[in-house]
Design an enzyme around this catalytic site. Sequence first.
Site, PDB file in Angstrom:
ATOM      1  N   HIS A 166      -7.077  -5.149   6.836  1.00 14.82           N
ATOM      2  CA  HIS A 166      -6.838  -3.539   7.073  1.00 14.82           C
ATOM      3  C   HIS A 166      -6.545  -3.034   5.543  1.00 14.82           C
ATOM      4  O   HIS A 166      -6.571  -1.646   5.323  1.00 14.82           O
ATOM      5  CB  HIS A 166      -5.510  -3.475   7.856  1.00 14.82           C
ATOM      6  CG  HIS A 166      -5.822  -3.461   9.260  1.00 14.82           C
ATOM      7  ND1 HIS A 166      -4.844  -3.478  10.299  1.00 14.82           N
ATOM      8  CD2 HIS A 166      -7.129  -3.516   9.929  1.00 14.82           C
ATOM      9  CE1 HIS A 166      -5.196  -3.424  11.391  1.00 14.82           C
ATOM     10  NE2 HIS A 166      -6.655  -3.611  11.470  1.00 14.82           N
ATOM     11  N   ASP A 167      -6.176  -3.754   4.636  1.00 16.05           N
ATOM     12  CA  ASP A 167      -5.877  -3.484   3.049  1.00 16.05           C
ATOM     13  C   ASP A 167      -7.378  -3.567   2.412  1.00 16.05           C
ATOM     14  O   ASP A 167      -7.600  -2.888   1.741  1.00 16.05           O
ATOM     15  CB  ASP A 167      -5.047  -4.774   2.631  1.00 16.05           C
ATOM     16  CG  ASP A 167      -5.016  -4.193   0.995  1.00 16.05           C
ATOM     17  OD1 ASP A 167      -5.214  -3.257   0.615  1.00 16.05           O
ATOM     18  OD2 ASP A 167      -4.409  -5.275   0.167  1.00 16.05           O
TER      19      ASP A 167
END
Length: 235
Positions: free
Chosen positions: A5-6
């Site tokens: 997600h980063d």
Amino acid sequence: KFQIHDWFNHEESAEKVNIPLQKDDKWITEHMSLHRTKADVTLDPSDIKCPGYKNANTAWWDGSQIYGSSEAMTKVLRGNDPDGKLVLDEHKMGTFLPRDNDGNPLTGFNSNWWIGMEILHALFALEHNAICDALRKEYPDWSGDKIFDTARMVNCALMAKIHTTEWTPAVLVHPALKIGMSANWWGIVGPTLTKAFGRLFNNRSEIISGIPGSGAEQDGVPFSLTEEFVSVYRM
């Protein structure tokens, strides 16, 4: 998933892909429907065969899943705290991520959400605030911006270290990989000497003392993640 997600989040197109399921699958429909990834604008004929894809997130370990991928979002998540802390919702039972008007968690990236994501996002938001407290105590004259930026960098380094020296060797259990990942972080000097003396003679070599604290050379190319990297982590 927390780390991914980063790193990347491709845009979705209106076109859907229907994935057939086994007859005894308990999914609510006969197939699973997913949006096809939206290809970027074609700049060269070769892009048709090997398209590129826009990344909606900022790439690599900048903690954008916690801090957001834009300055506007980062300001919302940080609020007006003079010590550079992230906004959290404190209750008698514990401290949680704040919610928007629809009850969704206010964090840098909240798609594909489940309890595991909730725990990790809250954990590293709390870690950020703990780092801010330590920095304020050590450097009372620092501005809130400097504390925030430094705490974010420390927090991102912590996530990178966990992924490099603990998570990867645990998932891909092999002596050679463990040596390689350790060398990534500590260099050939190893963790014992580095922890005791820091980077020997203040060297900037990745080989001797690892990547953290070494020089950065991108050869004039803006940093990005290749589609091969994305494909591997999507698996």
